[in-house]
Design an enzyme around this catalytic site. Structure first.
Site, PDB file in Angstrom:
ATOM      1  N   LYS A   1       0.813  -1.227   0.000  1.00 41.88           N
ATOM      2  CA  LYS A   1       0.000   0.000   0.000  1.00 41.88           C
ATOM      3  C   LYS A   1       0.847   1.279   0.000  1.00 41.88           C
ATOM      4  CE  LYS A   1      -4.090  -1.940   2.203  1.00 41.88           C
ATOM      5  NZ  LYS A   1      -5.080  -1.785   3.268  1.00 41.88           N
TER       6      LYS A   1
ATOM      7  N   ASP B   1     -10.073   2.591   2.527  1.00 41.53           N
ATOM      8  CA  ASP B   1     -10.121   1.881   3.814  1.00 41.53           C
ATOM      9  C   ASP B   1     -10.917   2.664   4.870  1.00 41.53           C
ATOM     10  OD1 ASP B   1      -8.728  -0.409   3.046  1.00 41.53           O
ATOM     11  OD2 ASP B   1      -6.778   0.476   3.503  1.00 41.53           O
TER      12      ASP B   1
END
Ligand code: ATR
Length: 278
Positions: free
Chosen positions: A65, A101
Site C-alpha cells: 500500500k 479503507d
C-alpha cells in the site's frame, strides 16, 4: 471484457476475488477479478506496466500500500492524508489511486453501530499501517478525542503528531485510564489473529455498557477481543463489513456499477469461511 485484480504478498487467502465475482454475477457484468501474486522485487515494474496490461485497475494490499502510493502518478485526497493506497485504476494511460479503507471502516460502523459518531472519545489500539485509516475515519466522523494506544509508545506518538490536535498517544498500559471516558474502542493490531493471544488482550472491565468494541481483523471473525466484549454485553462490530464496503468504490471504477453491500453478500463470504449466516 473489463479485468481487475488484487495483489499483495502473499495473496492466496484474499476474499476479494470471491466478493467481486459475486458482484459481477449479481449485476450480469462480463468481467474478471483475480488474485495476482507479485513478488516484492517485481512490484514496481508490475505497477508501472499497468496502463498497457489490459487491466482496468485493481486493489493492492499488504505489503504494497505504501510503495504503490509512492509510484502512482496521481492519488485522491484521502490517500494523500494516509500515505497509502488500496485502489488503483488506469485513466488516460496513467495509473491513478485512492484509499477506500477509511470509507470502508465508516460505512461498517454506520451499518452495525448507528449512533457511533455521537460517542465523542475513542481509543484506537495499534499504530501500524492499518490504524491510520481508522484514525482518519474517526476524526472525520467528528470525534473530540482519539487516543492511540500502542505497545511501542514511540509509534503512537508519531501518529498522534501526524494527525494533529485531537489525537493523543499512550503505551499499552494507558488503556485502563481511558476506559472511563471512551465509548468506542477499535483494535487495529494483529493481536487476536492467533487464538492463543487472548491472555494479553485488554481488560475490558472498566468500559461502560454503552461502549462499542470494533475489530478490523476478520479472520477469525469473532476475535478474542470481540468475544470478551460480547460476553460483557458490549456492542461489537466485526471487521468483515469494512472489507465489503472498501471494495465497492473500486468495483464502480473498473466495472461502471456501484454495487450494494448486502446481507446476501456477507452470507456468501461467511459460508466460504465455514461460518453460519448472520
Ligand atoms: P499493519 O500495517 O497491519 O497495521 P504493522 O505496521 O506491523 O501492521 O502494525 C502492527 C500493529 O500491531 C502495531 O501497532 C503493533 O505494535 P508495535 O508498534 O508495538 O509493534 C501491534 N502488535 C502486533 N503484535 C502485538 C502484540 N503481540 N502485542 C501488542 N501489539 C502488537
Amino acid at each position: 471484457m473489463k479485468k481487475a485484480f488484487v495483489t499483495g504478498w502473499p495473496i492466496a487467502h484474499s476474499k476479494s476475488p470471491l466478493l467481486h465475482q459475486y458482484w459481477l454475477n449479481e449485476y450480469g457484468i462480463k468481467g474478471s477479478y483475480e488474485a495476482l501474486p507479485v513478488e516484492p522485487q517485481n512490484f514496481k515494474s508490475f505497477l508501472l506496466a499497468l496502463p498497457d496490461s489490459g487491466f482496468a485497475g485493481g486493489n493492492v494490499t499488504i505489503p504494497y500500500k505504501e510503495e504503490a502510493f509512492e509510484l502512482v502518478q496521481s492519488k485522491d485526497q484521502t490517500a494523500e492524508i494516509l500515505g497509502a493506497v488500496n485502489t488503483l485504476w488506469v485513466e488516460d494511460d496513467k495509473v491513478r489511486a485512492g484509499n477506500t479503507d477509511a470509507y470502508g471502516f465508516t460505512n461498517n460502523m454506520d451499518e452495525y453501530a448507528p449512533g457511533w459518531r455521537e460517542k465523542e472519545n475513542a481509543v484506537v489500539l495499534g499504530a501500524g499501517g492499518a490504524s491510520r485509516a481508522v484514525i482518519h475515519a474517526i476524526l472525520e466522523a467528528g470525534f473530540k478525542e482519539v487516543h492511540i494506544v500502542n505497545r511501542t509508545l514511540e509509534r503512537a506518538k508519531t501518529l498522534a503528531d501526524r494527525f494533529g490536535g485531537r489525537c493523543f498517544s499512550h503505551g499499552w498500559h494507558g488503556l485502563g485510564e481511558l476506559s472511563g471516558q471512551c465509548r468506542v474502542l477499535v483494535n487495529t493490531t494483529s493481536l487476536g489473529m492467533n487464538r492463543d493471544e487472548e491472555v494479553i488482550l485488554p481488560e475490558l472491565a472498566g468500559f461502560s455498557e454503552d461502549t462499542i468494541i470494533s475489530d478490523i481483523v476478520y479472520t477469525p471473525l469473532q476475535t478474542p477481543l470481540l468475544r470478551l466484549a460480547h460476553a460483557r454485553g458490549l456492542k461489537t462490530v466485526d471487521g468483515l463489513g469494512m472489507l465489503l464496503h472498501q471494495a465497492a468504490p473500486g468495483f464502480e471504477k473498473w466495472f461502471g456499477t456501484r454495487p450494494a453491500v448486502s446481507r446476501e453478500l456477507r452470507n456468501h463470504i461467511l459460508s466460504s469461511m465455514g461460518l453460519d449466516r448472520s
